[in-house]
Design a protein around this motif. Structure first.
Motif, PDB file in Angstrom:
ATOM      1  N   ALA B 506     -50.035 -37.418  38.404  1.00  0.00           N
ATOM      2  CA  ALA B 506     -50.590 -36.236  39.072  1.00  0.00           C
ATOM      3  C   ALA B 506     -49.789 -34.991  38.713  1.00  0.00           C
ATOM      4  O   ALA B 506     -50.352 -33.934  38.387  1.00  0.00           O
ATOM      5  N   ASN B 507     -48.475 -35.099  38.739  1.00  0.00           N
ATOM      6  CA  ASN B 507     -47.640 -33.938  38.415  1.00  0.00           C
ATOM      7  C   ASN B 507     -47.829 -33.492  36.970  1.00  0.00           C
ATOM      8  O   ASN B 507     -47.913 -32.296  36.684  1.00  0.00           O
ATOM      9  N   ILE B 508     -47.872 -34.471  36.067  1.00  0.00           N
ATOM     10  CA  ILE B 508     -48.007 -34.129  34.653  1.00  0.00           C
ATOM     11  C   ILE B 508     -49.350 -33.441  34.403  1.00  0.00           C
ATOM     12  O   ILE B 508     -49.430 -32.465  33.666  1.00  0.00           O
ATOM     13  N   GLU B 509     -50.376 -33.935  35.092  1.00  0.00           N
ATOM     14  CA  GLU B 509     -51.690 -33.309  34.927  1.00  0.00           C
ATOM     15  C   GLU B 509     -51.641 -31.847  35.378  1.00  0.00           C
ATOM     16  O   GLU B 509     -52.155 -30.952  34.707  1.00  0.00           O
ATOM     17  N   THR B 510     -50.982 -31.608  36.521  1.00  0.00           N
ATOM     18  CA  THR B 510     -50.865 -30.238  37.008  1.00  0.00           C
ATOM     19  C   THR B 510     -50.071 -29.378  36.022  1.00  0.00           C
ATOM     20  O   THR B 510     -50.485 -28.283  35.656  1.00  0.00           O
ATOM     21  N   GLN B 522     -33.426 -28.113  40.671  1.00  0.00           N
ATOM     22  CA  GLN B 522     -32.113 -28.070  41.317  1.00  0.00           C
ATOM     23  C   GLN B 522     -31.708 -29.473  41.753  1.00  0.00           C
ATOM     24  O   GLN B 522     -30.614 -29.672  42.235  1.00  0.00           O
ATOM     25  N   CYS B 523     -32.615 -30.432  41.584  1.00  0.00           N
ATOM     26  CA  CYS B 523     -32.314 -31.799  41.988  1.00  0.00           C
ATOM     27  C   CYS B 523     -32.133 -32.646  40.737  1.00  0.00           C
ATOM     28  O   CYS B 523     -33.032 -32.719  39.901  1.00  0.00           O
ATOM     29  N   PRO B 524     -30.983 -33.301  40.587  1.00  0.00           N
ATOM     30  CA  PRO B 524     -30.742 -34.119  39.393  1.00  0.00           C
ATOM     31  C   PRO B 524     -31.720 -35.285  39.273  1.00  0.00           C
ATOM     32  O   PRO B 524     -31.951 -35.775  38.179  1.00  0.00           O
ATOM     33  N   HIS B 525     -32.293 -35.701  40.402  1.00  0.00           N
ATOM     34  CA  HIS B 525     -33.251 -36.808  40.349  1.00  0.00           C
ATOM     35  C   HIS B 525     -34.563 -36.327  39.737  1.00  0.00           C
ATOM     36  O   HIS B 525     -35.115 -36.975  38.853  1.00  0.00           O
ATOM     37  N   CYS B 526     -35.031 -35.171  40.204  1.00  0.00           N
ATOM     38  CA  CYS B 526     -36.207 -34.557  39.576  1.00  0.00           C
ATOM     39  C   CYS B 526     -35.904 -34.296  38.107  1.00  0.00           C
ATOM     40  O   CYS B 526     -36.699 -34.608  37.230  1.00  0.00           O
ATOM     41  N   PHE B 527     -34.742 -33.719  37.860  1.00  0.00           N
ATOM     42  CA  PHE B 527     -34.335 -33.380  36.493  1.00  0.00           C
ATOM     43  C   PHE B 527     -34.419 -34.597  35.597  1.00  0.00           C
ATOM     44  O   PHE B 527     -35.036 -34.574  34.532  1.00  0.00           O
ATOM     45  N   ASN B 528     -33.825 -35.682  36.041  1.00  0.00           N
ATOM     46  CA  ASN B 528     -33.769 -36.885  35.218  1.00  0.00           C
ATOM     47  C   ASN B 528     -35.155 -37.451  34.942  1.00  0.00           C
ATOM     48  O   ASN B 528     -35.476 -37.794  33.806  1.00  0.00           O
ATOM     49  N   THR B 529     -35.953 -37.538  35.981  1.00  0.00           N
ATOM     50  CA  THR B 529     -37.247 -38.197  35.746  1.00  0.00           C
ATOM     51  C   THR B 529     -38.193 -37.295  34.960  1.00  0.00           C
ATOM     52  O   THR B 529     -38.911 -37.750  34.076  1.00  0.00           O
ATOM     53  N   LEU B 530     -38.171 -35.993  35.242  1.00  0.00           N
ATOM     54  CA  LEU B 530     -39.021 -35.089  34.469  1.00  0.00           C
ATOM     55  C   LEU B 530     -38.605 -35.072  32.993  1.00  0.00           C
ATOM     56  O   LEU B 530     -39.433 -35.081  32.098  1.00  0.00           O
ATOM     57  N   LYS B 531     -37.289 -35.061  32.780  1.00  0.00           N
ATOM     58  CA  LYS B 531     -36.782 -34.945  31.414  1.00  0.00           C
ATOM     59  C   LYS B 531     -36.910 -36.270  30.653  1.00  0.00           C
ATOM     60  O   LYS B 531     -37.366 -36.288  29.518  1.00  0.00           O
ATOM     61  N   ASN B 532     -36.478 -37.360  31.288  1.00  0.00           N
ATOM     62  CA  ASN B 532     -36.363 -38.617  30.545  1.00  0.00           C
ATOM     63  C   ASN B 532     -37.515 -39.593  30.732  1.00  0.00           C
ATOM     64  O   ASN B 532     -37.698 -40.475  29.912  1.00  0.00           O
ATOM     65  N   GLU B 533     -38.237 -39.455  31.829  1.00  0.00           N
ATOM     66  CA  GLU B 533     -39.275 -40.451  32.104  1.00  0.00           C
ATOM     67  C   GLU B 533     -40.691 -39.909  31.985  1.00  0.00           C
ATOM     68  O   GLU B 533     -41.604 -40.656  31.640  1.00  0.00           O
ATOM     69  N   TYR B 534     -40.892 -38.626  32.273  1.00  0.00           N
ATOM     70  CA  TYR B 534     -42.255 -38.095  32.165  1.00  0.00           C
ATOM     71  C   TYR B 534     -42.808 -38.186  30.749  1.00  0.00           C
ATOM     72  O   TYR B 534     -44.023 -38.342  30.582  1.00  0.00           O
ATOM     73  N   PRO B 535     -41.945 -38.129  29.696  1.00  0.00           N
ATOM     74  CA  PRO B 535     -42.520 -38.312  28.353  1.00  0.00           C
ATOM     75  C   PRO B 535     -43.263 -39.639  28.194  1.00  0.00           C
ATOM     76  O   PRO B 535     -44.203 -39.726  27.405  1.00  0.00           O
ATOM     77  N   GLN B 536     -42.888 -40.654  28.970  1.00  0.00           N
ATOM     78  CA  GLN B 536     -43.613 -41.939  28.900  1.00  0.00           C
ATOM     79  C   GLN B 536     -45.077 -41.793  29.317  1.00  0.00           C
ATOM     80  O   GLN B 536     -45.890 -42.650  29.036  1.00  0.00           O
ATOM     81  N   PHE B 537     -45.378 -40.711  30.048  1.00  0.00           N
ATOM     82  CA  PHE B 537     -46.737 -40.532  30.575  1.00  0.00           C
ATOM     83  C   PHE B 537     -47.379 -39.251  30.042  1.00  0.00           C
ATOM     84  O   PHE B 537     -48.301 -38.711  30.638  1.00  0.00           O
ATOM     85  N   GLY B 538     -46.839 -38.750  28.952  1.00  0.00           N
ATOM     86  CA  GLY B 538     -47.441 -37.572  28.322  1.00  0.00           C
ATOM     87  C   GLY B 538     -46.963 -36.241  28.876  1.00  0.00           C
ATOM     88  O   GLY B 538     -47.622 -35.227  28.684  1.00  0.00           O
ATOM     89  N   GLY B 539     -45.846 -36.247  29.554  1.00  0.00           N
ATOM     90  CA  GLY B 539     -45.280 -34.990  30.057  1.00  0.00           C
ATOM     91  C   GLY B 539     -44.060 -34.615  29.242  1.00  0.00           C
ATOM     92  O   GLY B 539     -43.000 -35.207  29.418  1.00  0.00           O
TER      93      GLY B 539
END
Lengths: 260, 685
Positions: B506-510, B522-539
């Motif tokens: 949902a986030n990647i689509e937005t 500002q959150c390292p958890h958001c940072f990590n997943t957006l940076k390292n894991e969202y590419p797995q789903f096309g982000g």
């Protein structure tokens, strides 16, 4: 044992309630969920099935959006569902809802009928009891426990100052209060299986109900207007030494809040 | 005179070495093969891509000992034994080449420098290493070590091999009056012991020792795969086959795959062969356990025990599984295999990992802080195994601590683990006039606020500080407002991959819908997943953590920080910023630029001690053992710094709670870096 659970889809309890220009509740963008009280009933039904065998059938009145809620119940473990979808139902009151529900429920030949004692949205707490009257079945309202015996059940119902144990013969209707059962979180296995479970879609005609007998025109309860509650004001801390602060507090309670 | 020595002096029939060596090698190979077969009851996984990078790991981590040496005493111990043995092994090969291949190499300076002097030093090094090892095990037991018979056998065997080597050399020197004796100082020292013996005795004792040395050395080779010394082979393999994915990226589960009967790891065979090989690379050094916040606060989790208990399962269950597969492959063979098959049907009620390898309490105690994996010299992967087991518990069994029900439902229905109404997500920004992408269009930088920054009162102040900082630096930014949902980090690390994927998608689509390219979190958890894991789903976004972003702004002179702050600060490294993403210096640069004096805690940077909230632990009760955040708070207070600096909303919450519990919150402020920078901007204006 066939367990029929009446389930209602409602607004998420955290939803921000707004009114449309013509004074109705605005459902735009609101997250819809299985009503928490219905959910207690669904969980209890699944627990019965796991203990005694049989099946859990969800009965619901709603539009296609409500099917998401039905799949949620199926993911938890309900076996199949019946949904009554008919535009004529828009704006129906509790009496019409109960009449339609009665037809749908009885067609399933249930041994036990469960449902929430109220819903978190309109909260009238009427539908299940009306259902019991229409079906002429015994019911126990606001229950926190049900023990099944041979052709009978003993339910624990909450009273203001204690609990009451009520024995009824089956089939019977029980309405769930918080504490009846803690709803499970569906597994992905359950979610996948839910997609393939039977969902029977009925209209009023399928149930032999005249569409003109329901809807706002036949409502026994008329809503004249809706207003939002006044926004909550923040608390106030009364400072100072205890004797003066106490005096201030008493004054505030008497003159401002007018509660003493 | 050409310097050399007579090879196989006093020895008849040395050629017997070769058949004996062959026997040793066969026993060795068989043992290794048995292990290899056991690993491959696991699932396939490709760990042989990027061969260059893998080879490079071997040079640094095996030959260079870069990780092993992080702990000084055991590091030096291992270095001495490793390189000593390597030299001695090379020396043995040289002897064989000279004597039985006929290469004339054992002469002159090579003989004197390498074959005599260096090999003597090598032997001494091994001896010294062994003494350190014995001291660490039996004299002053080191933290994290447990002693098993195998450990003693290995140390004594090596000790005797080295001593018999020196004794043999000493006897030869004494008996032959070796003119080059001075080049073998240790052997020469031993020679003096035997100077008084008669020639016949010298020769007899020499022969006995020489053959003992040979048999022990060959015995050691044969024994290798049946002992923890197998790590001589498995450690380099484990390092070569280590994960080269970003530290912070968990594997993606294909939830649409209808052929998959199970998600996550319920049983041994659900893990990968690499997971199983890990258990034979582990030498029980205990570094993981010594750094595990759960273990150190008395919870029933030890990463070392996890791997060792798994090893036991590999060896017990693995054998049964292999036998079962054999029977299945040849269903109509003889009695023998049928017997094996029936035994296995009883045993092949394959045991669940949770309950045997890891208790439920241990499973949910992990904060996924990665301290274990950061320390492990052989790159054992503890956290991914834990997550796979959690995935199975959540996705298949729906069996997890009850308090997670609310967090999961909150994320599902309202896009945040608190379950607060999603429509209120942007309320923190109501009075700040922050641009919202939906109404104001896509900015250069999307400011990803995160759930804590949006809903948690304390962290909303950090969000407000970020807005002020970015405005002061003239950054073009906007927020998604109510369109932002939880990034899913907690859900994923709690094993709820289904929920994670629905949030991520949902986030990647937005984000993709608005054409967002750069994101500040500002959150390292958001940072990590957006940076390292969202590419797995096309982000695919350029994701920048606010600490690095602020450091860049300061370095570029874009923030008006004329007024310096005074005082001392200690900085707590967040796991997901530090160990997972190696962002250690930017926060420290910010602190320095602000004029604050940084006092480091005993455990900092890659050794930083978790606040206790990672891995979804933020949403779980902490009922077992001491509270992790209290231990960390006490460590922070021990620096006597007047402020605790953080760069993570969870850490901020946990450490501030710690100071409140200790009743020092009035004096010792816990602040996010952004709040410190905000102070400096405000006092500058």
């Amino acid at each position: 044992m066939r367990i029929v659970v009446c389930m209602k889809q409602t607004f998420d309890t955290e939803a921000k309630i707004a009114l449309t220009a013509d004074g109705l509740i605005d459902s735009t963008g609101v997250t819809l969920v299985v009503d928490p009280y219905s959910e207690f009933a669904v969980e209890k039904g699944i627990q019965f099935k796991e203990k005694f065998g049989g099946e859990v059938v969800i009965v619901c009145i709603g539009d296609t959006q409500a099917e998401t809620a039905i799949r949620q119940c199926m993911a938890m473990g309900a076996d199949r569902a019946v949904i009554v979808t008919d535009p004529a139902m828009d704006g129906s009151d509790q009496s019409a809802t109960a009449r339609v529900l009665a037809k749908a429920v009885i067609s399933q030949e249930p041994d036990i009928i469960l449902g929430g004692f109220k819903s978190v949205d309109s909260g009238s707490a009427q539908v299940m009891l009306r259902l019991a009257e229409i079906l002429n079945l015994p019911h126990v309202n606001v229950v926190t426990n049900i023990e099944i015996g041979e052709g009978k059940a003993i339910a624990t119902r909450e009273l203001d100052d204690g609990v009451e144990l009520v024995e009824v013969s089956l089939p019977a209707i029980f309405t769930a209060q918080q504490g009846l059962a803690e709803p499970r979180y569906p597994s992905v296995k359950g979610i996948m299986q839910a997609k393939k479970k039977e969902l029977k879609r009925l209209t009023l005609a399928d149930l032999d109900i005249d569409p003109t007998s329901v809807g706002p025109a036949n409502a026994k309860v008329k809503i004249h207007g809706l207003t939002l509650p006044a926004p909550r004001k923040g608390g106030r801390i009364i400072g100072g030494e205890i004797p003066e602060a106490t005096a201030d507090l008493v004054k505030a309670l008497r003159d401002e809040a007018k509660v003493i | 005179m050409n310097a050399t020595r007579q090879i196989y002096w006093n020895i008849q029939g040395h050629i017997a070495i070769y058949p004996l060596f062959l026997v040793a090698i066969v026993i060795f190979a068989y043992g290794f093969y048995l292990k290899y077969r056991l690993w491959h009851v696991g699932q396939p996984v490709d760990r042989n891509d990027r061969k260059g990078a893998r080879a490079k790991s071997l040079i640094g981590f095996v030959l260079g000992h870069t990780r092993i040496l992080r702990r000084r005493q055991p590091g030096i111990m291992h270095f001495l034994i490793f390189w000593g043995m390597v030299c001695l092994f090379l020396g043995t090969i040289v002897v064989a080449l000279q004597s039985d291949v006929g290469l004339q190499i054992m002469h002159g300076p090579f003989y004197l420098y390498f074959m005599s002097l260096i090999l003597n030093i090598a032997g001494l090094a091994v001896l010294l290493g062994l003494l350190i090892a014995l001291y660490r095990r039996y004299i002053k037991p080191a933290e994290g070590l447990d002693n098993q018979p195998d450990d003693a056998v290995i140390l004594i065997l090596l000790l005797v091999i080295i001593l018999t080597g020196f004794l043999t050399q000493g006897l030869r020197i004494a008996a032959t009056h070796d003119p080059w004796a001075a080049w073998s100082p240790v052997g020469n020292l031993f020679a003096r012991l035997f100077a008084g013996l008669g020639a016949a005795t010298q020769s007899e004792v020499h022969r006995a020792l020489w053959w003992s040395h040979l048999f022990l050395a060959l015995g050691l080779i044969a024994y290798l795969p049946y002992s923890k010394l197998i790590h001589i082979g498995t450690a380099p393999l484990n390092i070569y086959f280590r994960s080269l994915e970003p530290n912070g990226a968990l594997t993606r589960l294909d939830l649409e795959d209808e052929d998959l009967e199970t998600f996550g790891a319920a049983k041994l065979t659900d893990l990968t062969w690499k997971d199983l090989m890990d258990t034979d690379a582990c030498v029980r050094c205990g570094r993981c356990q010594n750094n595990c916040p759960a273990y150190l606060t008395g919870k029933p989790l030890s990463p070392k025990a996890l791997i060792q208990d798994l090893k036991l399962q590999v060896h017990q269950q693995g054998k049964l599984i292999l036998a079962a597969r054999k029977t299945a492959a040849h269903p109509t063979t003889g009695e023998h295999e049928t017997a094996a098959g029936s035994e296995l049907d009883a045993g092949l009620d394959e045991q669940n990992l949770v309950g045997t390898v890891l208790s439920e309490d241990a499973l949910w105690s992990c904060t996924t802080c990665r301290a274990c994996m950061e320390q492990c010299p052989v790159f054992v992967e503890h956290v991914p195994k834990t997550i796979e087991m959690r995935r199975n518990q959540v996705l298949m069994e729906s069996d997890f601590p009850a308090e997670l029900n609310g967090a999961f439902k909150g994320m599902e229905n309202n896009g945040n683990p608190w379950g607060l109404g999603w429509a209120k997500r942007a309320e923190w920004a109501d009075d700040l006039g922050v641009k919202v992408v939906a109404t104001d269009g896509a900015p250069e930088y999307l400011y990803w606020v995160g759930c804590a920054g949006s809903f948690d009162n304390r962290n909303r102040k950090v969000s407000a500080a970020m807005v002020q900082i970015m405005r002061a630096a003239g950054i073009d930014f906007a927020i998604l407002g109510t369109e932002e949902k939880c990034c899913g980090d907690s859900a994923r690390r709690l094993g709820n991959e289904y929920l994670y994927q629905s949030l991520a998608e949902a986030n990647i689509e937005t984000l993709n819908g608005y054409g967002i390219k750069k994101i500040i979190t500002q959150c390292p958890h958001c940072f990590n997943t957006l940076k390292n894991e969202y590419p797995q789903f096309g982000g695919n976004f350029e994701v920048i953590h606010h600490s690095a972003f602020i450091a860049q702004l300061i370095a570029a002179g874009r923030l008006p920080l004329q007024a310096k702050l005074n005082g001392t600060i200690t900085y707590h490294d967040s796991c997901y910023l530090g160990r997972y993403n190696a962002i250690y210096q930017p926060p420290r640069q910010v602190i320095e630029a602000l004029g604050l004096k940084l006092i480091e805690m005993p455990r900092s940077q890659r050794e930083s001690f978790c606040c206790g909230a990672g891995g979804g632990r933020m949403w779980l009760e902490e009922n077992l053992g001491e509270r992790i955040n209290m231990q960390r708070t006490e460590e922070a207070l021990s620096t006597n710094a007047s402020c605790i600096g953080t760069a993570c909303p969870f850490c901020l919450t946990m450490l501030e709670d710690g100071t409140k519990r200790k009743d020092v919150a009035e004096n010792i402020k816990t602040l996010d870096l952004a709040e410190l920078v905000q102070q400096a901007i405000q006092s500058a204006q």
